[in-house]
Each structure stands twice: as C-alpha cells, then as structure tokens.
Scaffold this active site. Structure first.
Site, PDB file in Angstrom:
ATOM      1  NE  ARG A 292      23.097   2.094 -20.886  1.00  0.00           N
ATOM      2  CZ  ARG A 292      21.880   1.573 -20.716  1.00  0.00           C
ATOM      3  NH1 ARG A 292      20.802   2.307 -20.829  1.00  0.00           N
ATOM      4  NH2 ARG A 292      21.736   0.299 -20.433  1.00  0.00           N
TER       5      ARG A 292
ATOM      6  CD  GLU B 233      11.633  -5.813 -20.420  1.00  0.00           C
ATOM      7  OE1 GLU B 233      12.304  -4.867 -20.880  1.00  0.00           O
ATOM      8  OE2 GLU B 233      10.998  -6.623 -21.113  1.00  0.00           O
TER       9      GLU B 233
ATOM     10  CE  LYS C   2      17.763  -5.787 -18.703  1.00  0.00           C
ATOM     11  NZ  LYS C   2      16.510  -5.702 -17.957  1.00  0.00           N
TER      12      LYS C   2
HETATM   13  P1  ATP Z   1      19.204  -3.276 -21.409  1.00  0.00           P
HETATM   14  O1  ATP Z   1      19.253  -2.134 -22.373  1.00  0.00           O
HETATM   15  O2  ATP Z   1      20.476  -3.994 -21.228  1.00  0.00           O
HETATM   16  O3  ATP Z   1      18.035  -4.195 -21.605  1.00  0.00           O
HETATM   17  P2  ATP Z   1      17.663  -1.762 -19.633  1.00  0.00           P
HETATM   18  O4  ATP Z   1      18.036  -0.362 -19.352  1.00  0.00           O
HETATM   19  O5  ATP Z   1      16.556  -1.971 -20.591  1.00  0.00           O
HETATM   20  O6  ATP Z   1      18.946  -2.571 -20.016  1.00  0.00           O
HETATM   21  P3  ATP Z   1      16.060  -2.249 -17.366  1.00  0.00           P
HETATM   22  O7  ATP Z   1      15.760  -3.517 -16.661  1.00  0.00           O
HETATM   23  O8  ATP Z   1      14.969  -1.587 -18.090  1.00  0.00           O
HETATM   24  O9  ATP Z   1      17.291  -2.520 -18.316  1.00  0.00           O
HETATM   25  O10 ATP Z   1      16.754  -1.218 -16.371  1.00  0.00           O
HETATM   26  C1  ATP Z   1      16.209  -0.867 -15.117  1.00  0.00           C
HETATM   27  C2  ATP Z   1      16.762   0.460 -14.705  1.00  0.00           C
HETATM   28  O11 ATP Z   1      18.179   0.397 -14.625  1.00  0.00           O
HETATM   29  C3  ATP Z   1      16.421   1.535 -15.693  1.00  0.00           C
HETATM   30  O12 ATP Z   1      15.974   2.667 -14.971  1.00  0.00           O
HETATM   31  C4  ATP Z   1      17.699   1.821 -16.415  1.00  0.00           C
HETATM   32  O13 ATP Z   1      17.796   3.139 -16.790  1.00  0.00           O
HETATM   33  C5  ATP Z   1      18.747   1.457 -15.365  1.00  0.00           C
HETATM   34  N1  ATP Z   1      19.967   0.996 -16.028  1.00  0.00           N
HETATM   35  C6  ATP Z   1      20.110  -0.036 -16.871  1.00  0.00           C
HETATM   36  N2  ATP Z   1      21.368  -0.119 -17.334  1.00  0.00           N
HETATM   37  C7  ATP Z   1      22.055   0.888 -16.747  1.00  0.00           C
HETATM   38  C8  ATP Z   1      23.409   1.351 -16.820  1.00  0.00           C
HETATM   39  N3  ATP Z   1      24.311   0.746 -17.581  1.00  0.00           N
HETATM   40  N4  ATP Z   1      23.753   2.419 -16.071  1.00  0.00           N
HETATM   41  C9  ATP Z   1      22.849   3.033 -15.288  1.00  0.00           C
HETATM   42  N5  ATP Z   1      21.561   2.655 -15.186  1.00  0.00           N
HETATM   43  C10 ATP Z   1      21.163   1.602 -15.905  1.00  0.00           C
HETATM   44 MG    MG Z   2      14.632  -1.183 -20.304  1.00  0.00          MG
END
Ligand code: ATP
Ligand code: MG
Length: 556
Positions: A261, A36, A271
C-alpha cells in the site's frame, strides 16, 4: 497498448503477461476497484485505481467499480457518490458499476451450499468466546462445541437468522475449516453476522450481512475478474479466498495478487483517522485541501495528470515503505510548470510610490504568460505611479547579500523598469507603510541601455488596478513524519493553514474560473477555490516553487 502514458513494468504486469502467454482466462484481463463507501477516496486509493484501471486500459480488458458495501452502519450514499466523482475525475472509465449488496441473495445461497456440504455451521458462542477459542499465533485454536451441529439444524438456524428471529450477536455462521491451522484466518472464520440495521441500498431486506473475506472472492468470481489486486495485508487471507472458491460452484477462480500500500509522510491515510479529522472539525470537510483525499488534492489544485504521474513514479512492488510528500509535490509542480499561466500576485502588500512617474498616468506593459510556451501569448499589465510590492522585498537596513529593495538600492520591476529606493515612511508603531523610489524611463521592458546590471527582480501590481483576494497558504497537516493513531490529534501542525486576506493581484485574475490554476511568479502555484462565494476571489496554494529565485529575488 496505450500510447499516451508510460506504463512502467511491474511484477503484476509480468504475471499478467505470463498468464496471457499461457492462454489463461481465454486471453481476457478483468480487474476491479473495490472501495467500501465508508469515506472519501485518498491518494492511496489512487494508487489502486491507477493500477487496476491502468491495467484494464493497457490490456484492452475491463475494470469494474465495485462497492464493497457489506457494513450497513458505516456506509452512505454520500461516500458512494464521491467515489464515482473521484474515479471519473482521475480520468478513468469503468466497465460496470457493481455492488456487493447486489449479490446478497447469491451469497446467501452459497452459504447454504457450504452448510449442506458440512463446511459451515451456526455458532452460538459469544463474540468474546469465539475470540478466546481462536487461539493465538503460537497456540492452536479449539473447536467450538457447536462445530458439529447437525446439518438440518444449521440450515434451520441460518434461515431463521435471515428471518430476523435472533438479536444482533446472538449467533454467527462460520466456515468449518481448521481450528489448528497455522494461519489464524483459516480457523473457522465468521462468514455471516446478524445486524438489524438499515442498509443504504438494500434497505431493511436483510438483517444478516456477509463478512468481507467471504463476499470479496465470490463477488470477484461472479464478475469474471481475472486478477484481483489487493494490498499486502491480505496476503494471509489468500488461502481463505481460494478455499471459498474451491468449495463453491462459481463461474471462475480469480487470482489474488497483493501489492504494497502507499504510505506518505506527514499525513494519515486510514479512513478511520480521516473520518475523525473531518467529524471532529480539525479540518473543514473531506475536501479540505490539507487532506490527502482525492477531493482535497483536487481542491488544492492538483491535476488528475499529476496524480497519475505520481502513481507511475512510485511504482508497484511488494515492499512496504513511506513515500516522501516531496515526491507527490514534484509531480504536481512539474505538471503545473508546464500548464499554468504566470501571474503577478502580491500576497503581503507594501505600497511603492514612484516619485518621478507622472501622476494619473497609466501605461500597459507586455508580460509573457509562460516563459517556455510562446503559444500561450502575452498580456498587458497596467503600470502607474503607485504600486504594491511584496513586504518582504523591502528592508530598511538590508544586509549586503539582500538583492531586493532597500534605501539607495536599485532593482528591476518585472516587465517594467529599474527603480531606485529614495526613502520610506513608517506608522506610529514603527512599521514601514510606504516605500518611495525613482524610476529610470530608459529601462522600460527591464533592460538598461547603458548595460547597468541589477541583481534583483521583484514583482508588483498597480495599486489602482489590482484586485483584492484571499489566499490560503497551506502547509503540512502534521508536524511529524509518521503520525501515530494514538496521538495523531496532538501531532497536528497548528500552522497548516495561514489565511492571507489582503492580497493584491493583477486585474486579469478577476476573470479567472473556479479551479483555474496559475503560477504566481516567485510564490508558487495557486488555484481558485471552487467553493468561494461568487463575489469573492479565494486562491489555494497548491505547492511552492522549488527554485531559490522565488525566495531571493533573482534574475528572470
Ligand atoms: P482503510 O483501511 O483506510 O479503511 P481500506 O483499504 O479499507 O482503507 P477500501 O475502501 O477497502 O479502503 O479500499 C479500496 C481499495 O483501495 C482496496 O483494494 C485497497 O486495497 C486499496 N487501498 C486502500 N488504501 C490503499 C493504499 N494506501 N495504498 C494502495 N491501495 C490502497
Ligand atoms: Mg477495506
């Protein structure tokens, strides 16, 4: 198969192997990385990037970069651009760049189809009521009084939602699944909400926006994704992922697979929290070298190879855990040990005067650029009567086990001579400001013809030739291994950045390019900060050296 990287087997690759063996998906493998654009990518995203792009590479498949841009208020083109830069910097190439917002029209059409099938309805309960009606883990939900609204009325209201007739929050479109489901995600989830907000790509063409769960599975299907890899918290959403695709006439039904994760100690990866650190000024921007962001790590001196190596080492499993920062540091240390040329840098300078060295004379001494890689050659270091040594390498009254300089003691100056301390001078405050010594001309190159041994070797630079630089010494961003969202600001390490302003480096470093990396002997790995003004030399410490030679002054 890719031969340049080792690709450890993991349960996801096993699933793909089995699918291929069974002839699924016509032998195709298609993945996507779906960020995102509401913040910068971090090392956790790197895990997902390496997994998705790595699988596409190894199976001769494809991986799309898909922006999951369904939240108009939080998203921005700055983030979208940074995401592209970071993925490319990590060394990956996408098949296509896609945007969930490109599918808004199709998503709308699919929602109409759900309504027509009696599988979605417009709910005019308030947000709060919807939450209350949803029930809990132990209590089933209750049907909304609007759940049985007539199809025609639903179609009409949904059309008018799109036309902008209603205010934010006045109504939502919900899937009509099962309010008594044991899985709360299946209790008639919201699939569209009203937001009169400008979207960074779609402008003001929409005032209703689809929810993540609904958008994600359909986007995957429209792109022909075969394996949709996501983190464990989506495990409970998988029935919903499958439900939407089962109701709709989509080109394929991708398989969602969840993995754990990445969590790292002494930092935060949400984030939302990173955003606060940046916007509230606790760090200097998203690429602050203390942050676990890809751009921060890059600025700190990490290489893409070291990050990919780290992702290989931690592997992919279904088990949540916290990885130690030391694992990440080891990856970069090993990579830089091989890659980085050596240099002499005095971070906290103390003048050393060689009393018996001829005044105004300069000689050039040969130094190896890398102890294990002769092909990196040698360089000539100017040497003269006045040098700088590290302040910590001298003690007025050293203990017996201190193998560096002290009155009457002899040490080796790296690549140069043995010197014996003859005295020192102090200022009015009692600080040592100059150390005096005599050198033994017969020890040139660092060995004594009479077999005399010294226990310590210290580094130095020529006072009249050295260049002055600033060096940022970074430490952990947090004082505690697992910062908590509620208190993370109080848990910040107040000493996460120590700026040294008067460092003296061997003169060749004046020519170094931004992002170039070095090992400063006995100190650690450092890289030129890319954002420093051109006339200023600023280095960031990437990571310390592990071995104790660096701290105690040992043999070379
Ligand atoms: P946040 O919860 O911090 O907003 P998010 O998972 O919503 O992070 P996205 O931009 O949606 O952030 O993530 C893009 C991709 O990266 C998704 O497929 C997510 O599963 C993966 N991702 C995000 N954080 C991690 C992590 N700590 N370890 C592994 N994969 C991750
Ligand atoms: Mg997300």
């Amino acid at each position: 198969m890719n031969d340049e990287r080792s690709n450890p087997a993991n349960f996801i690759r096993q699933i793909i192997d089995a699918d291929l063996a069974a002839g699924e998906n016509d032998g195709r493998v298609a993945t996507r990385f779906p960020p995102e654009p509401n913040g910068y990518l971090h090392i956790g995203h790197a895990k997902s990037i390496c997994l998705n792009f790595g699988i596409a590479q190894d199976y001769h498949g494809t991986c799309n970069l898909r922006y999951d841009d369904t939240n108009p208020e939080k998203e921005d083109i700055e983030y979208a651009d940074a995401i592209r830069r970071d993925v490319e910097w990590l060394g990956y190439h996408w098949h296509e760049v896609r945007y969930a917002s490109d599918y808004f029209e199709q998503l709308y059409g699919f929602a109409v189809s759900l309504i027509e099938q009696g599988k979605a309805y417009v709910d005019t309960l308030s947000g709060e009521q919807i939450r209350e009606f949803r029930g809990t883990l132990t209590k089933p939900g209750r049907n909304s009084p609007y759940r049985d609204r007539e199809r025609e009325e639903n179609l009409d209201l949904f059309r008018r939602m799109r036309e902008g007739e209603f205010a934010d929050g006045e109504m939502v479109l919900r899937a009509r699944i099962d309010m008594a489901s044991a899985n709360i995600n299946m209790r008639d989830p919201v699939i569209y909400r009203i937001r009169h907000a400008e979207h960074w790509r779609a402008g003001d063409s929409w005032c209703i926006y689809p929810m993540y769960d609904y958008t994600h599975c359909i986007s995957d299907a429209l792109e022909g994704i075969t394996h949709s890899l996501c983190t464990l918290e989506f495990e409970d959403h998988r029935p919903l992922y499958d439900w939407f695709l089962d109701q709709l006439d989509v080109p394929c039904h991708p398989q969602q697979i969840e993995f754990a994760r990445l969590n790292l100690d002494y930092t935060v990866m949400s984030k939302r929290l990173l955003n606060r650190l940046v916007t509230e000024g606790h760090v200097r921007g998203w690429d602050d070298p203390r942050l676990p962001t890809i751009s921060g790590l890059r600025r700190r001196g990490y290489t893409p190879e070291s990050i990919r190596d780290f992702c290989d080492r931690i592997g992919v499993t279904k088990k949540d855990g916290i990885i130690k920062m030391g694992v990440l540091e080891n990856s970069v240390r090993e990579d830089l040990d091989h890659r980085a040329p050596r240099a002499m840098a005095v971070l906290k300078p103390l003048k050393l005067v060689i009393e018996n060295y001829p005044k105004h004379e300069v000689e050039y001494l040969s130094a190896r650029n890398h102890p294990k890689r002769a092909e990196l050659g040698t360089r000539e270091l100017p040497f003269g009567r006045e040098l700088y040594i590290e302040r910590d390498d001298f003690m007025e009254d050293p203990p017996r086990k201190f193998f560096r300089l002290g009155p009457g003691r002899e040490v080796r100056l790296r690549y140069a001579y043995y010197v014996t301390c003859t005295g020192f001078e102090k200022d009015e405050d009692g600080n040592v400001v100059e150390v005096r010594c005599r050198y033994d001309p017969a020890t040139k190159g660092g060995d004594s013809p009479d077999g005399r041994k010294v226990k310590g070797t210290i580094h130095w630079v020529s006072a009249s030739h050295a260049v002055t630089a600033k060096v940022r010494m970074y430490d952990r961003l947090f004082q505690v291994p697992a910062p908590t969202a509620a208190n993370f600001l109080e848990q910040l390490n107040p000493h996460s950045l120590d700026l040294l302003v008067n460092c003296r480096l061997e003169p060749g470093l004046a020519e170094a390019e931004p992002e170039q990396r070095f090992q400063f002997e006995r100190q650690g790995y450092f890289c030129i900060d890319p954002d420093a003004p051109p006339e200023q030399l600023v280095f960031n410490r990437t990571v310390t050296l592990r071995d104790s030679w660096s701290r105690r002054g040992g043999k070379n």
